[in-house]
Design a protein around this motif. Structure first.
Motif, short mmCIF file in Angstrom:
data_model
loop_
_atom_site.label_atom_id
_atom_site.label_comp_id
_atom_site.label_asym_id
_atom_site.label_seq_id
_atom_site.Cartn_x
_atom_site.Cartn_y
_atom_site.Cartn_z
N ALA A 41 -11.35 8.54 9.58
CA ALA A 41 -11.55 8.09 8.20
C ALA A 41 -10.33 7.38 7.66
O ALA A 41 -10.35 6.85 6.55
N TRP A 42 -9.25 7.36 8.44
CA TRP A 42 -8.00 6.79 7.97
C TRP A 42 -7.92 5.30 8.26
O TRP A 42 -8.41 4.82 9.27
N ASP A 43 -7.28 4.58 7.34
CA ASP A 43 -6.89 3.19 7.58
C ASP A 43 -5.56 2.98 6.87
O ASP A 43 -5.00 3.91 6.27
N ILE A 44 -5.02 1.78 6.95
CA ILE A 44 -3.68 1.51 6.42
C ILE A 44 -3.61 1.81 4.92
O ILE A 44 -2.70 2.51 4.46
N ARG A 45 -4.56 1.31 4.17
CA ARG A 45 -4.51 1.50 2.72
C ARG A 45 -4.67 2.97 2.35
O ARG A 45 -3.94 3.48 1.49
N GLU B 120 -2.27 7.99 0.31
CA GLU B 120 -2.11 9.43 0.47
C GLU B 120 -0.64 9.83 0.51
O GLU B 120 -0.23 10.80 -0.14
N LEU B 121 0.17 9.10 1.26
CA LEU B 121 1.59 9.45 1.37
C LEU B 121 2.30 9.28 0.03
O LEU B 121 3.14 10.11 -0.35
N LEU B 122 1.98 8.23 -0.71
CA LEU B 122 2.60 8.03 -2.02
C LEU B 122 2.13 9.08 -3.02
O LEU B 122 2.89 9.53 -3.89
N TYR C 120 4.07 0.95 10.89
CA TYR C 120 4.90 0.03 10.12
C TYR C 120 4.06 -0.74 9.09
O TYR C 120 4.55 -1.05 7.98
N ALA C 121 2.80 -1.03 9.41
CA ALA C 121 1.93 -1.67 8.43
C ALA C 121 1.69 -0.73 7.24
O ALA C 121 1.63 -1.18 6.09
N ILE C 122 1.56 0.57 7.51
CA ILE C 122 1.42 1.55 6.42
C ILE C 122 2.70 1.57 5.59
O ILE C 122 2.66 1.57 4.35
N ASP D 144 4.86 -0.82 5.13
CA ASP D 144 4.91 -2.03 4.32
C ASP D 144 3.93 -1.96 3.15
O ASP D 144 4.21 -2.46 2.06
N ALA D 145 2.79 -1.33 3.39
CA ALA D 145 1.81 -1.18 2.30
C ALA D 145 2.35 -0.25 1.21
O ALA D 145 2.12 -0.49 0.02
N THR D 146 3.08 0.80 1.61
CA THR D 146 3.68 1.66 0.58
C THR D 146 4.73 0.90 -0.22
O THR D 146 4.86 1.08 -1.43
N LEU D 147 5.48 0.01 0.46
CA LEU D 147 6.46 -0.79 -0.27
C LEU D 147 5.77 -1.69 -1.29
O LEU D 147 6.23 -1.80 -2.44
N ARG D 148 4.69 -2.32 -0.89
CA ARG D 148 3.97 -3.19 -1.84
C ARG D 148 3.49 -2.39 -3.05
O ARG D 148 3.56 -2.89 -4.19
N GLN D 149 3.04 -1.18 -2.82
CA GLN D 149 2.59 -0.35 -3.94
C GLN D 149 3.77 0.06 -4.83
O GLN D 149 3.64 0.12 -6.05
N ARG D 150 4.91 0.35 -4.21
CA ARG D 150 6.09 0.69 -5.01
C ARG D 150 6.49 -0.50 -5.89
O ARG D 150 6.81 -0.33 -7.08
N VAL D 151 6.50 -1.69 -5.31
CA VAL D 151 6.89 -2.89 -6.06
C VAL D 151 5.87 -3.15 -7.18
O VAL D 151 6.24 -3.50 -8.31
N ALA D 152 4.60 -2.98 -6.88
CA ALA D 152 3.57 -3.19 -7.90
C ALA D 152 3.73 -2.21 -9.06
O ALA D 152 3.36 -2.50 -10.20
N ALA D 153 4.32 -1.04 -8.76
CA ALA D 153 4.54 -0.03 -9.79
C ALA D 153 5.85 -0.26 -10.56
O ALA D 153 6.19 0.53 -11.44
#
Length: 261
Positions: free
Chosen positions: A3-7, A12-14, A39-41, A43-52
């Protein structure tokens, strides 16, 4: 099918970080999780941090000691992101209300004077781009219960990022022998560990070069003004409330991390 994917993994980790909630490793439920996806995950957490509203301020390396690499069964360190929200002022306590199970390790930190972009970066060219050298402390705080994880798990979790702090002494790299720069680790008044800069791939500049070359494969670089934590010189030590952990460097001064309520 997992059920897991990058997003989903990034969210979940954030969420675990925000709620101070630990969990079992992703790989328990996602056994096919590999480094590229991890690493894609990250980078996705970084994008969410920046968006926040957070700003990327540098990078950190993990598993730079040969002993830790052997323990994890890998032959290359990992690279993760630093944001301004992770920066901690000298003397600021490690709050028990902010972290899950924080640990701290001494590091040699660089502040970049010029951009550094791979591929082909060597230790010598990496050091040419460094403006200042500091004593550093990396406060790690895995989102995984009991710090149990595989290599892809910890990469996805941004190398257990928590916070970081740099010491009060800034030195130019010229004339410094970072191979022999030593640190004494003092926990509640007792010296418990010691190491030198050689613990980091033989020289911290090797870690800096590796980070630049690894980031190039991801289409990224290290920019002037950014901080680079080159990796733990010793094991990491828990920071419970009331603890006092000091790192005493030969030339880079001393840095104390205190456990807060």
């Amino acid at each position: 099918m997992s059920a897991w994917d990058i997003r989903t993994a990034a969210c979940e980790l954030l969420t675990c970080e925000r709620e101070r909630r630990d969990r079992e490793p992703l790989s328990d439920e996602w056994p096919d999780l590999d480094l590229a996806t991890a690493y894609a995950i990250q980078d996705a957490t970084l994008r969410q941090r920046v968006a926040a509203g957070q700003c990327r301020v540098g990078v950190k390396l993990g598993l730079t000691s040969r002993a830790k690499q052997r323990r994890m069964g890998v032959d290359e360190p990992i690279v993760a992101w630093l944001t301004d929200d992770m920066a901690m002022a000298a003397g600021e306590p490690v709050s028990a209300e902010r972290f899950i199970h924080p640990r701290v390790e001494p590091e040699i930190a660089f502040v970049m004077g010029a951009d550094l972009e791979g591929p082909g970066v060597t230790a010598a060219t990496a050091m040419d781009a460094v403006a200042w050298v500091y004593a550093g402390a990396d406060v790690i705080d895995s989102r995984y219960r009991d710090f149990r994880f595989t290599l892809p798990d910890v990469v996805a979790d941004n190398a257990s990022s928590g916070a970081f702090v740099t010491g009060p002494t800034a030195l130019r790299p010229a004339g410094l022998d970072l191979t022999t720069e030593a640190v004494l680790v003092e926990v509640d008044g007792e010296i418990v560990d010691t190491a030198t800069g050689a613990a980091v791939l033989g020289h911290p500049a090797e870690a800096l070069a590796l980070a630049a070359n690894a980031l190039a494969r991801r289409g990224q670089s290290i920019m002037a003004g950014q901080v680079v934590l080159t990796g733990g010189l010793t094991d990491a030590y828990p920071v419970p409330p009331g603890a006092n952990i000091a790192f005493h460097f030969t030339h880079l001064g001393s840095l104390t991390v205190r456990g807060g309520a």
